[in-house]
Design an enzyme around this catalytic site. Structure first.
Site, short mmCIF file in Angstrom:
data_model
loop_
_atom_site.label_atom_id
_atom_site.label_comp_id
_atom_site.label_asym_id
_atom_site.label_seq_id
_atom_site.Cartn_x
_atom_site.Cartn_y
_atom_site.Cartn_z
N HIS A 76 38.23 -29.96 -5.32
CA HIS A 76 38.84 -31.05 -5.33
C HIS A 76 38.45 -32.43 -5.11
O HIS A 76 39.10 -33.38 -5.30
CB HIS A 76 40.02 -30.61 -4.00
CG HIS A 76 39.44 -31.22 -2.65
ND1 HIS A 76 38.94 -30.04 -1.87
CD2 HIS A 76 39.34 -32.27 -1.79
CE1 HIS A 76 38.70 -30.42 -0.46
NE2 HIS A 76 38.76 -31.84 -0.99
N ASP A 122 37.72 -23.20 -3.64
CA ASP A 122 37.43 -24.84 -3.90
C ASP A 122 35.82 -25.15 -4.11
O ASP A 122 35.38 -25.50 -3.17
CB ASP A 122 37.97 -25.35 -2.40
CG ASP A 122 38.16 -26.84 -2.71
OD1 ASP A 122 38.10 -27.21 -3.62
OD2 ASP A 122 38.44 -27.40 -1.57
N GLN A 213 38.01 -36.75 6.19
CA GLN A 213 38.09 -37.37 5.21
C GLN A 213 36.43 -37.97 4.82
O GLN A 213 35.91 -38.55 5.53
CB GLN A 213 38.83 -38.63 4.81
CG GLN A 213 40.29 -38.22 4.47
CD GLN A 213 40.82 -37.08 5.41
OE1 GLN A 213 41.01 -37.15 6.55
NE2 GLN A 213 40.77 -35.84 5.03
N GLY A 214 36.21 -37.41 3.34
CA GLY A 214 34.60 -37.78 3.02
C GLY A 214 33.66 -36.91 3.24
O GLY A 214 32.53 -36.72 2.81
N ASP A 215 34.03 -35.72 3.95
CA ASP A 215 33.29 -34.82 4.32
C ASP A 215 33.45 -33.56 3.18
O ASP A 215 32.52 -32.65 3.27
CB ASP A 215 33.16 -34.26 5.72
CG ASP A 215 32.85 -35.07 6.66
OD1 ASP A 215 31.70 -35.77 6.44
OD2 ASP A 215 33.70 -35.36 7.81
N SER A 216 34.37 -33.61 2.57
CA SER A 216 34.73 -32.54 1.52
C SER A 216 33.67 -32.05 0.69
O SER A 216 32.88 -32.96 0.26
CB SER A 216 36.14 -32.81 0.68
OG SER A 216 37.16 -32.75 1.31
#
Length: 265
Positions: A76, A122, A213-216
């Protein structure tokens, strides 16, 4: 559910249980409730920057080095043109351009089973235009029993801290494996697509510590192996809602084939 990529200005993807993603505002920046980490202790941790990021550093997602010229990240995260991404290794503070190695991305492969509605499978494998030299890589976890209640993996990243730490700075957090039954017992997670065969449920039901957020796409590591990668969750560090990670072992053979493929596209 909230996917944990730091997206472009004014775009943050949310998905309510059983529905397609909706749009809300706000880029955000680091692991919540974590502690500062050294890039020497996790040299395989990669920051995936993007020219379209709203963050001053360009922070977009996390990734992990599995071969000198290959990284794994979240499928994603790969929503922009390939030429807009840069992989950065060895840079604890992302605004410090003098530190670490960088590479453009020359090719990407998205897991064919990736599902945009529930974020199953994912995973993306990216080929670096320039191999990162002298950097240890991490092995994939292949044992399906590694994901078990009670073990305590560590998650790494440069994502949102929600004011619990400095922005754009490498951090880590120990997140206990709660077992699949816990996430399956959360209505929003069961309805949102959590699957014991594809995910790891890790974190704290009391909240306070979590990836964000930003760690995906960033690494969840147990006993020196890549147990999973950051995928999604409801909010960040919210009480009653631990993190959901994409589990490596069920797809390790497929991922390894792509990692070994010099021509991966």
């Amino acid at each position: 559910m909230l996917i944990r990529a730091a997206l472009a200005v004014g775009v943050l993807v949310l998905a309510s249980a059983g529905t397609a993603p909706a749009v809300a505002e706000g880029p955000r920046h680091l692991i919540v409730g974590g502690t500062l980490a050294s890039t020497s202790e996790a040299p395989w941790a990669i920051a995936l920057l993007n020219k379209d990021s709203a963050d001053p550093s360009g922070q977009w997602c996390g990734a992990v080095l599995v071969r000198p010229n290959k990284v794994i990240t979240a499928a994603h995260c790969m929503t922009q043109a390939l030429a807009t991404y840069t992989a950065v290794q060895g840079r604890a503070e992302l605004l410090d351009d003098s530190a670490g190695q960088t590479s453009a991305i020359s090719a990407s492969w998205i897991h064919p089973g990736y599902n945009r509605k529930n974020y199953r499978n994912d995973f993306a494998v990216l080929t670096l235009a320039r191999p990162l030299t002298g950097v240890p890589t991490i092995r994939l976890e292949t044992n399906l029993k590694a994901d078990r209640k009670g073990v305590v993996p560590t998650v790494y990243g440069w994502g949102d801290t929600q004011d619990t730490g400095p922005e754009d700075t490498f951090q880590k957090a120990a997140v206990p494996d709660l077992g699949d039954a816990v996430c399956l017992g959360i209505k929003q997670y069961a309805g949102g697509g959590y699957a014991a065969s594809n995910n790891v449920c890790a974190g704290y039901l009391a909240g306070g510590i979590d990836s964000c957020q930003g760690d995906s796409g960033g690494p969840l590591v147990l006993n020196g192996r890549l147990l999973g990668t950051v995928s999604w969750g409801k909010g960040c560090a919210e009480q009653g809602f631990p993190g959901v990670y994409a589990e490596i072992a069920p797809v390790a053979t497929t991922l390894q084939a792509r990692i070994n493929d010099a021509q991966v596209r």
